[in-house]
Write a protein that holds these residues in place. Structure first.
Motif, PDB file in Angstrom:
ATOM      1  N   LEU A   1       0.830  -1.204   0.000  1.00 31.77           N
ATOM      2  CA  LEU A   1       0.000   0.000   0.000  1.00 31.77           C
ATOM      3  C   LEU A   1       0.865   1.254   0.000  1.00 31.77           C
ATOM      4  O   LEU A   1       1.914   1.310   0.658  1.00 31.77           O
ATOM      5  CB  LEU A   1      -0.902   0.007   1.237  1.00 31.77           C
ATOM      6  CG  LEU A   1      -2.076  -0.965   1.238  1.00 31.77           C
ATOM      7  CD1 LEU A   1      -2.735  -0.979   2.606  1.00 31.77           C
ATOM      8  CD2 LEU A   1      -3.093  -0.602   0.159  1.00 31.77           C
ATOM      9  N   PRO A   2       0.428   2.272  -0.714  1.00 30.89           N
ATOM     10  CA  PRO A   2       1.188   3.525  -0.713  1.00 30.89           C
ATOM     11  C   PRO A   2       1.082   4.243   0.622  1.00 30.89           C
ATOM     12  O   PRO A   2       0.105   4.071   1.356  1.00 30.89           O
ATOM     13  CB  PRO A   2       0.523   4.330  -1.827  1.00 30.89           C
ATOM     14  CG  PRO A   2      -0.886   3.817  -1.852  1.00 30.89           C
ATOM     15  CD  PRO A   2      -0.793   2.351  -1.533  1.00 30.89           C
ATOM     16  N   THR A   3       2.068   5.056   0.921  1.00 28.16           N
ATOM     17  CA  THR A   3       2.019   5.927   2.092  1.00 28.16           C
ATOM     18  C   THR A   3       2.139   7.396   1.705  1.00 28.16           C
ATOM     19  O   THR A   3       1.866   8.266   2.529  1.00 28.16           O
ATOM     20  CB  THR A   3       3.131   5.577   3.097  1.00 28.16           C
ATOM     21  OG1 THR A   3       4.406   5.659   2.447  1.00 28.16           O
ATOM     22  CG2 THR A   3       2.934   4.168   3.651  1.00 28.16           C
ATOM     23  N   GLU A   4       2.531   7.654   0.471  1.00 31.13           N
ATOM     24  CA  GLU A   4       2.661   9.034   0.008  1.00 31.13           C
ATOM     25  C   GLU A   4       1.942   9.196  -1.319  1.00 31.13           C
ATOM     26  O   GLU A   4       1.997   8.317  -2.183  1.00 31.13           O
ATOM     27  CB  GLU A   4       4.135   9.421  -0.143  1.00 31.13           C
ATOM     28  CG  GLU A   4       4.907   9.405   1.164  1.00 31.13           C
ATOM     29  CD  GLU A   4       6.332   9.903   0.996  1.00 31.13           C
ATOM     30  OE1 GLU A   4       6.686  10.349  -0.124  1.00 31.13           O
ATOM     31  OE2 GLU A   4       7.091   9.847   1.971  1.00 31.13           O
ATOM     32  N   TRP A   5       1.255  10.330  -1.472  1.00 36.10           N
ATOM     33  CA  TRP A   5       0.538  10.615  -2.704  1.00 36.10           C
ATOM     34  C   TRP A   5       0.108  12.068  -2.722  1.00 36.10           C
ATOM     35  O   TRP A   5       0.156  12.777  -1.709  1.00 36.10           O
ATOM     36  CB  TRP A   5      -0.707   9.724  -2.839  1.00 36.10           C
ATOM     37  CG  TRP A   5      -1.682   9.880  -1.700  1.00 36.10           C
ATOM     38  CD1 TRP A   5      -2.629  10.851  -1.528  1.00 36.10           C
ATOM     39  CD2 TRP A   5      -1.766   9.047  -0.535  1.00 36.10           C
ATOM     40  NE1 TRP A   5      -3.298  10.679  -0.358  1.00 36.10           N
ATOM     41  CE2 TRP A   5      -2.805   9.570   0.277  1.00 36.10           C
ATOM     42  CE3 TRP A   5      -1.092   7.898  -0.101  1.00 36.10           C
ATOM     43  CZ2 TRP A   5      -3.158   8.999   1.502  1.00 36.10           C
ATOM     44  CZ3 TRP A   5      -1.457   7.329   1.104  1.00 36.10           C
ATOM     45  CH2 TRP A   5      -2.478   7.874   1.893  1.00 36.10           C
TER      46      TRP A   5
ATOM     47  N   ASN B   1      -6.503  16.910   4.233  1.00 41.26           N
ATOM     48  CA  ASN B   1      -5.210  16.326   4.558  1.00 41.26           C
ATOM     49  C   ASN B   1      -5.373  14.857   4.946  1.00 41.26           C
ATOM     50  O   ASN B   1      -6.287  14.506   5.699  1.00 41.26           O
ATOM     51  CB  ASN B   1      -4.550  17.081   5.720  1.00 41.26           C
ATOM     52  CG  ASN B   1      -4.284  18.528   5.389  1.00 41.26           C
ATOM     53  OD1 ASN B   1      -3.610  18.834   4.409  1.00 41.26           O
ATOM     54  ND2 ASN B   1      -4.821  19.432   6.197  1.00 41.26           N
ATOM     55  N   ASP B   2      -4.489  14.013   4.434  1.00 42.27           N
ATOM     56  CA  ASP B   2      -4.507  12.586   4.725  1.00 42.27           C
ATOM     57  C   ASP B   2      -3.280  12.243   5.556  1.00 42.27           C
ATOM     58  O   ASP B   2      -2.146  12.409   5.107  1.00 42.27           O
ATOM     59  CB  ASP B   2      -4.479  11.763   3.435  1.00 42.27           C
ATOM     60  CG  ASP B   2      -5.531  12.203   2.434  1.00 42.27           C
ATOM     61  OD1 ASP B   2      -6.676  12.422   2.862  1.00 42.27           O
ATOM     62  OD2 ASP B   2      -5.200  12.324   1.235  1.00 42.27           O
ATOM     63  N   TYR B   3      -3.516  11.746   6.774  1.00 48.77           N
ATOM     64  CA  TYR B   3      -2.427  11.385   7.680  1.00 48.77           C
ATOM     65  C   TYR B   3      -2.179   9.883   7.619  1.00 48.77           C
ATOM     66  O   TYR B   3      -3.116   9.079   7.611  1.00 48.77           O
ATOM     67  CB  TYR B   3      -2.771  11.772   9.110  1.00 48.77           C
ATOM     68  CG  TYR B   3      -2.889  13.260   9.351  1.00 48.77           C
ATOM     69  CD1 TYR B   3      -1.837  13.980   9.913  1.00 48.77           C
ATOM     70  CD2 TYR B   3      -4.054  13.954   9.019  1.00 48.77           C
ATOM     71  CE1 TYR B   3      -1.946  15.343  10.133  1.00 48.77           C
ATOM     72  CE2 TYR B   3      -4.161  15.310   9.230  1.00 48.77           C
ATOM     73  CZ  TYR B   3      -3.109  16.006   9.790  1.00 48.77           C
ATOM     74  OH  TYR B   3      -3.209  17.357  10.000  1.00 48.77           O
ATOM     75  N   VAL B   4      -0.910   9.524   7.585  1.00 45.37           N
ATOM     76  CA  VAL B   4      -0.498   8.131   7.708  1.00 45.37           C
ATOM     77  C   VAL B   4       0.481   8.068   8.871  1.00 45.37           C
ATOM     78  O   VAL B   4       1.525   8.720   8.846  1.00 45.37           O
ATOM     79  CB  VAL B   4       0.183   7.617   6.422  1.00 45.37           C
ATOM     80  CG1 VAL B   4       0.479   6.125   6.543  1.00 45.37           C
ATOM     81  CG2 VAL B   4      -0.662   7.909   5.190  1.00 45.37           C
ATOM     82  N   PHE B   5       0.108   7.322   9.926  1.00 48.08           N
ATOM     83  CA  PHE B   5       1.042   7.162  11.047  1.00 48.08           C
ATOM     84  C   PHE B   5       1.091   5.704  11.469  1.00 48.08           C
ATOM     85  O   PHE B   5       0.177   4.926  11.200  1.00 48.08           O
ATOM     86  CB  PHE B   5       0.704   8.083  12.226  1.00 48.08           C
ATOM     87  CG  PHE B   5      -0.673   7.926  12.814  1.00 48.08           C
ATOM     88  CD1 PHE B   5      -0.925   6.988  13.807  1.00 48.08           C
ATOM     89  CD2 PHE B   5      -1.721   8.752  12.407  1.00 48.08           C
ATOM     90  CE1 PHE B   5      -2.187   6.856  14.388  1.00 48.08           C
ATOM     91  CE2 PHE B   5      -2.989   8.631  12.967  1.00 48.08           C
ATOM     92  CZ  PHE B   5      -3.218   7.679  13.960  1.00 48.08           C
TER      93      PHE B   5
ATOM     94  N   LEU C   1       4.699   9.789  12.671  1.00 55.14           N
ATOM     95  CA  LEU C   1       4.098  10.172  11.399  1.00 55.14           C
ATOM     96  C   LEU C   1       4.904   9.553  10.263  1.00 55.14           C
ATOM     97  O   LEU C   1       6.125   9.676  10.200  1.00 55.14           O
ATOM     98  CB  LEU C   1       4.077  11.691  11.259  1.00 55.14           C
ATOM     99  CG  LEU C   1       3.470  12.240   9.960  1.00 55.14           C
ATOM    100  CD1 LEU C   1       1.967  11.969   9.904  1.00 55.14           C
ATOM    101  CD2 LEU C   1       3.745  13.747   9.832  1.00 55.14           C
ATOM    102  N   VAL C   2       4.200   8.887   9.358  1.00 54.03           N
ATOM    103  CA  VAL C   2       4.837   8.324   8.170  1.00 54.03           C
ATOM    104  C   VAL C   2       4.767   9.317   7.013  1.00 54.03           C
ATOM    105  O   VAL C   2       5.748   9.543   6.310  1.00 54.03           O
ATOM    106  CB  VAL C   2       4.158   6.992   7.773  1.00 54.03           C
ATOM    107  CG1 VAL C   2       4.732   6.451   6.461  1.00 54.03           C
ATOM    108  CG2 VAL C   2       4.293   5.967   8.881  1.00 54.03           C
ATOM    109  N   ALA C   3       3.588   9.922   6.823  1.00 56.91           N
ATOM    110  CA  ALA C   3       3.427  10.905   5.753  1.00 56.91           C
ATOM    111  C   ALA C   3       2.165  11.712   5.999  1.00 56.91           C
ATOM    112  O   ALA C   3       1.222  11.255   6.649  1.00 56.91           O
ATOM    113  CB  ALA C   3       3.349  10.217   4.387  1.00 56.91           C
ATOM    114  N   LYS C   4       2.162  12.924   5.474  1.00 60.09           N
ATOM    115  CA  LYS C   4       0.975  13.774   5.455  1.00 60.09           C
ATOM    116  C   LYS C   4       0.756  14.182   4.002  1.00 60.09           C
ATOM    117  O   LYS C   4       1.610  14.816   3.384  1.00 60.09           O
ATOM    118  CB  LYS C   4       1.145  15.003   6.343  1.00 60.09           C
ATOM    119  CG  LYS C   4      -0.084  15.910   6.399  1.00 60.09           C
ATOM    120  CD  LYS C   4       0.164  17.098   7.331  1.00 60.09           C
ATOM    121  CE  LYS C   4      -1.045  18.025   7.372  1.00 60.09           C
ATOM    122  NZ  LYS C   4      -0.802  19.212   8.265  1.00 60.09           N
ATOM    123  N   ASN C   5      -0.367  13.768   3.454  1.00 59.34           N
ATOM    124  CA  ASN C   5      -0.651  13.953   2.039  1.00 59.34           C
ATOM    125  C   ASN C   5      -1.908  14.806   1.860  1.00 59.34           C
ATOM    126  O   ASN C   5      -2.588  15.124   2.829  1.00 59.34           O
ATOM    127  CB  ASN C   5      -0.851  12.589   1.368  1.00 59.34           C
ATOM    128  CG  ASN C   5       0.286  11.634   1.691  1.00 59.34           C
ATOM    129  OD1 ASN C   5       1.439  11.919   1.432  1.00 59.34           O
ATOM    130  ND2 ASN C   5      -0.060  10.488   2.272  1.00 59.34           N
TER     131      ASN C   5
END
Length: 443
Positions: free
Chosen positions: A73-77, A386-390, A399-403
């Motif tokens: 699965l992607p974590t950044e976009w 905003n999409d948060y991935v943690f 935090l892994v990424a904020k997209n």
């Protein structure tokens, strides 16, 4: 459109509710003995990929970790990168996407013309395959719907043969079933509804039943319908409080239960009969989030005006609670830890066993969408797009990424294989357009 009304005999009228305008909406209780409906297992095509077949995926927002693709699965976009496809969505709706076989299905609605409808898109390329209007006219007035709400809030449920949805229309809640090509199978009036802020719950499937909640100040109820015919198998009164949570099907200590919060309690019902198993005073009068469970515990949070997050055992006995409340977003767990993001943008991680707080982190912004867990990460979107991935870990917030995809996000994501699907709003005011994004790592 022809509508079928369920008629039963030998029933008792209970729970007359007097609301501010003096309107009374009697709840007609129905038992399986009254209806004669037989609850059976439904044969499911073993080859069909029921990737994310209903609200919260049917497993409390946790993706199937047995699928090797979740690790991809992607974590950044953003709107230009790691987008497999995007599609325009007509109208407005908070109905979250579901994924069944090669279909991505959502509900939506327009006010001009006044229509509530279901849309299906091709899972592989995002082409719109069909659109089925299920109601023309009959929308609630503006004063009966919250400014944040829509006329298509609930997420669709599917068993791979049928698609079932529920809408508030003409002051009643209607359940509608379509086949996988969008053709109408049945439509049933499940009861009157006095709207304070609109209608929100999503249906849940259990064997040959679809179970739908309709808590409202005129007389709330929980209904089980035969998914094959639309006939009401059972209906239970739930009091006279406006609340917005969806029922959740859980199996705790080996016992199937339908649990739902609201009305200052967490209540459990036998899904085959609607008989109450237990109820525990807790949380708040009004809740929106959906309860979740592990093999031996049930978790729920809310609400308004009180705030509480609670853990109970399979018989409703409280194990732990705290004074944190999530009103709109639902909880999610990996089985060891409990994760939450509050409406005002604070992320939490608690120990699922004893409720100990592992960490707390202010993300900022406001949230309506519910988080999901997939591939060891939590995915959640705020109301600004905003999409948060943690990381789904207890040691610390990582935090892994904020997209970012659009300008707002009310619906919750769906996970299907190596992709994540988001329903977002792009633009503002009259120029706002809803879009469906399929996010996947570019090959």
């Amino acid at each position: 459109m022809k509508r079928s009304f369920s008629v039963v005999c030998g029933i008792t009228v209970i729970g007359l509710a007097t609301v501010g305008c003096g309107k009374r909406t009697p709840v007609v209780e129905v038992s399986v003995n009254d209806s004669g409906v037989t609850v059976e297992e439904i044969a499911v095509d073993g080859e069909l990929d029921l990737a994310w077949p209903q609200w919260r995926g049917g497993v409390g927002g946790r993706a199937n970790e047995d699928a090797a693709t979740t690790s991809a699965l992607p974590t950044e976009w953003n709107a230009e990168s790691n987008v497999r496809w995007q599609a325009d969505v007509p109208g407005r709706g908070h109905s979250s996407p579901i994924v069944v076989g090669d279909l991505v299905v959502i509900g939506s609605a327009t006010e001009t013309p006044a229509e509530q409808f279901v849309l299906a898109y091709d899972r592989n390329d995002g082409r719109e395959l069909w659109k089925r209007v299920v109601h023309s006219g009959g929308l609630p007035s503006a004063r009966a719907v919250h400014r944040k709400a829509t006329h298509a809030n609930g997420t669709i449920a599917s068993d791979g043969v049928r698609l079932v949805t529920a809408h508030l229309n003409s002051d009643h809640v209607w359940a509608t079933a379509l086949d996988m090509e969008g053709e109408l199978l049945w439509q049933t009036d499940i009861g009157a509804f006095v709207s304070k802020f609109g209608y929100a719950p999503s249906p849940v499937l259990y064997k040959s039943l679809v179970i739908i909640a309709a808590d409202n100040s005129g007389g709330g109820y929980l209904v089980g319908l035969d998914v094959r015919t639309g006939e009401i198998a059972w209906r239970r009164s739930r009091g006279n409080v406006s609340s917005y949570s969806s029922p959740a099907l859980v199996t705790v200590d080996g016992v199937d239960q339908v649990v739902i919060s609201g009305g200052d309690r967490l209540a459990s019902y036998a899904p085959a009969t609607g008989e109450m198993l237990w109820e525990t005073p807790c949380i708040a009068e009004a809740t929106c989030g959906t309860a979740i469970a592990t093999a031996d515990r049930i978790y729920a949070s809310g609400g308004y005006p009180e705030k509480e997050t609670i853990c109970v055992d399979g018989k409703g006995k409280q194990i732990w609670s705290n004074r944190t409340g999530l009103y709109e977003p639902s909880l999610v767990t990996d089985g060891k830890n409990l994760f939450a993001v509050s409406d005002d943008g604070v992320a939490y991680c608690w120990d699922a066993v004893d409720g100990k707080q592992h960490w707390k982190k202010r993300l900022g912004g406001n949230f309506s969408s519910s988080p999901v867990i997939a591939g060891g990460n939590v995915y959640v979107s705020d109301l600004s797009g905003n999409d948060y991935v943690f990381q789904a870990g207890a040691e610390k917030y990582q935090l892994v990424a904020k997209n970012r995809l659009g300008d707002d996000c009310y619906a919750s994501p769906a996970v299907a294989g190596d992709a994540i699907l988001f329903r977002v709003g792009v633009g503002q005011g009259a120029g706002r357009q809803e879009k469906l994004f399929c996010i996947a790592n570019e090959s």
